[in-house]
Design an enzyme around this catalytic site. Structure first.
Site, PDB file in Angstrom:
ATOM      1  N   THR A 199       0.856  -1.188   0.000  1.00  0.00           N
ATOM      2  CA  THR A 199       0.000   0.000   0.000  1.00  0.00           C
ATOM      3  C   THR A 199       0.897   1.244   0.000  1.00  0.00           C
ATOM      4  OG1 THR A 199      -0.043  -0.004   2.417  1.00  0.00           O
ATOM      5  CG2 THR A 199      -1.835  -1.156   1.307  1.00  0.00           C
TER       6      THR A 199
ATOM      7  N   ILE B 167      -1.010  -8.070   2.405  1.00  0.00           N
ATOM      8  CA  ILE B 167      -0.968  -6.610   2.273  1.00  0.00           C
ATOM      9  C   ILE B 167       0.216  -6.024   3.043  1.00  0.00           C
ATOM     10  CG2 ILE B 167      -2.273  -4.469   2.545  1.00  0.00           C
ATOM     11  CD1 ILE B 167      -3.533  -6.691   0.663  1.00  0.00           C
ATOM     12  N   LYS B 168       1.065  -5.288   2.314  1.00  0.00           N
ATOM     13  CA  LYS B 168       2.239  -4.675   2.936  1.00  0.00           C
ATOM     14  C   LYS B 168       1.902  -3.270   3.435  1.00  0.00           C
ATOM     15  CE  LYS B 168       6.868  -5.614   1.352  1.00  0.00           C
ATOM     16  NZ  LYS B 168       7.801  -5.472   0.223  1.00  0.00           N
ATOM     17  N   VAL B 169       2.259  -3.036   4.689  1.00  0.00           N
ATOM     18  CA  VAL B 169       2.086  -1.691   5.268  1.00  0.00           C
ATOM     19  C   VAL B 169       3.389  -1.320   5.972  1.00  0.00           C
ATOM     20  CG1 VAL B 169      -0.410  -1.967   5.594  1.00  0.00           C
ATOM     21  CG2 VAL B 169       1.145  -2.539   7.471  1.00  0.00           C
TER      22      VAL B 169
END
Ligand code: G3P
Length: 225
Positions: A59, A83-85
């Protein structure tokens, strides 16, 4: 320790997937910027066709609501999407909210054991310490990997430790010895890690000796005496 490929290049992924050693892929905005002609969605879906394992999609929002919006959209592309944050408070907030929705996360840009502890407490699926970038500024990146592995073991935390920012083949060996669950490796480093001059030399001499052996089979046997 599992091997992931740190790339968005479809041809690199296609080749390494054939080797039978690949368990997942990590991408980021920089790696995406090196692809051409395909949308983010197309690249991730294409990777999912080639690799049966976690595929990280990053993201770019800096607030939790924005990360949630992006991540929910990415998660619909394929069940293997993670999901990468980033390792910031909004990232941990997003992780804890994603977890309630059953969406797996990879907390990236981790440069301290405290950041890794907070990611695990929030419920991250993966933590990504960037060891090469710490080495670049004269800090010991591998020590960070060891510290995180120790902390997670002592406190029985389930978050997987993914050694990222791998720069050379020795990093892969050291990450495995440190107890990392996963190393994400750029194609060039993985290719370099496959090679050994003694393997090439050995193959060469075996092939030459086999030719000699075949030649001797074609000669009529010498009659003794
Ligand atoms: O997955 C991202 C991480 O591995 C970045 O590596 O080489 O840009 O520090 P690098």
């Amino acid at each position: 320790m599992r091997i992931f490929l740190d790339t968005a290049d479809i041809e690199e992924i296609r080749e390494v997937a054939r080797w039978g050693i690949l368990s997942g892929v990590t991408t980021n905005p920089t790696l995406m910027s090196r692809t051409s002609g395909m949308s983010h969605e197309d690249v991730i879906k294409h990777i999912a066709d080639l690799v049966d394992g976690p595929i990280s999609a990053e993201t770019i929002s800096l607030d939790a609501d924005g990360m949630l919006d992006e991540g929910r959209r990415f998660a619909k592309w394929h069940p293997n999407v993670v999901i990468k944050v980033p390792s910031i408070p909004a990232g941990w907030e997003a992780v804890s909210r994603f977890k309630k929705e059953g969406i797996r996360t990879n907390v990236t840009l981790c440069f301290s054991a405290n950041q890794a502890l907070f990611a695990a407490l929030a419920g991250a699926y993966i933590i990504s310490p960037f060891l090469g970038r710490l080495d670049d500024i004269s800090e010991d990146g591998m020590q960070l990997v060891r510290d995180i592995v120790d902390i997670y073991r002592i406190h029985e935390m389930e978050t997987l430790v993914l050694a990222a920012s791998i720069r050379h083949p020795l990093h892969i060996i050291e990450a495995a010895k440190a107890g990392a669950d996963i190393a994400t490796v750029p194609y060039k480093v993985l290719e370099a890690a496959t090679k050994h001059p003694l393997t090439d030399k050995g193959i060469d001499s075996f092939l030459k000796d086999w030719e000699k052996f075949q030649g001797s089979q074609r000669q009529p046997a010498a009659v003794a005496g």
